[in-house]
Structures are given as structure tokens and as C-alpha cells.
Design an enzyme around this catalytic site. Sequence first.
Site, PDB file in Angstrom:
ATOM      1  N   CYS A 114     -54.266  74.875  21.638  1.00  0.00           N
ATOM      2  CA  CYS A 114     -53.606  73.613  22.006  1.00  0.00           C
ATOM      3  C   CYS A 114     -53.171  72.834  20.759  1.00  0.00           C
ATOM      4  CB  CYS A 114     -54.570  72.788  22.860  1.00  0.00           C
ATOM      5  SG  CYS A 114     -54.040  71.105  23.187  1.00  0.00           S
ATOM      6  N   CYS A 156     -54.158  69.187  20.692  1.00  0.00           N
ATOM      7  CA  CYS A 156     -55.594  69.086  20.403  1.00  0.00           C
ATOM      8  C   CYS A 156     -55.836  69.134  18.897  1.00  0.00           C
ATOM      9  CB  CYS A 156     -56.372  70.217  21.077  1.00  0.00           C
ATOM     10  SG  CYS A 156     -56.280  70.255  22.869  1.00  0.00           S
TER      11      CYS A 156
END
Length: 123
Positions: free
Chosen positions: A45, A48
Site C-alpha cells: 500500500c 500506507c
Amino acid sequence: MGRNWTQRRFMSSGEHAVEATEETFAKEVLESSKPVVVDFYADWCKPCQMLAPVIDAAVLKDGRVRLAKVNVDTQQTLASDYSITSLPTVVGFYGGQPVAAFVGMRGPAAVAQFVKEVAEKAK
């Protein structure tokens, strides 16, 4: 071989961050005497990866909360238990309960405000 992203992430996080697992989540998060900010993430991600140092800095600066990180790919039961459907998802816990949350990338000021709100739940 180079270090993977998770290893680099925790080396930069210092001692204020713990990797919570299904086995340790209750002790590290739900039973904590301090508020805990939980970063639900995945290695793949990109948002993230961008959010991680922002959360780390906000938690270090505030000093009143702990930081736990949960890899949703390896801790699927925890992700399911807390209905994590989008990443990154950040949840503040206090007294064994979720008290605040946000989904998606946030800038430093917004993350600092979130950490402050979670910390103030302990008053």
C-alpha cells in the site's frame, strides 16, 4: 538482499511502535493503560508507506500515546474483527475500545490533531 519495507519501517519507528499480531493485540492495545494509535497497513500500500512516517512523528511528538502497527495481510482476523476494508486505516483505542478513526492519507497537521484527540480520551 535489501531489507523489506516492513523491516525499514520498524527500524525508523523506534521503540514507541510495536507490531501487533492476533496473539499480542489484546495485551498491546486493548489492555494498555495508555491510549494506542493502531495503524492498519499493508506492505504493498503506497499511501500506507507515505503515512507511516507522519504517524510516527506525531506519536513521538505528542508522547502520550503508544503506536501499534497491524499488517492486514498477515493479521487477517484482526482486519476482519475491526472491519478494515480500506488502507490505510488508523484507529485510536482507549480502555479497550475504539475511540476515533480515519481512513486514507492525511497531512501532518491532521494526523497530529488525531493523535491529540486520542491522547485526550485518557483524561
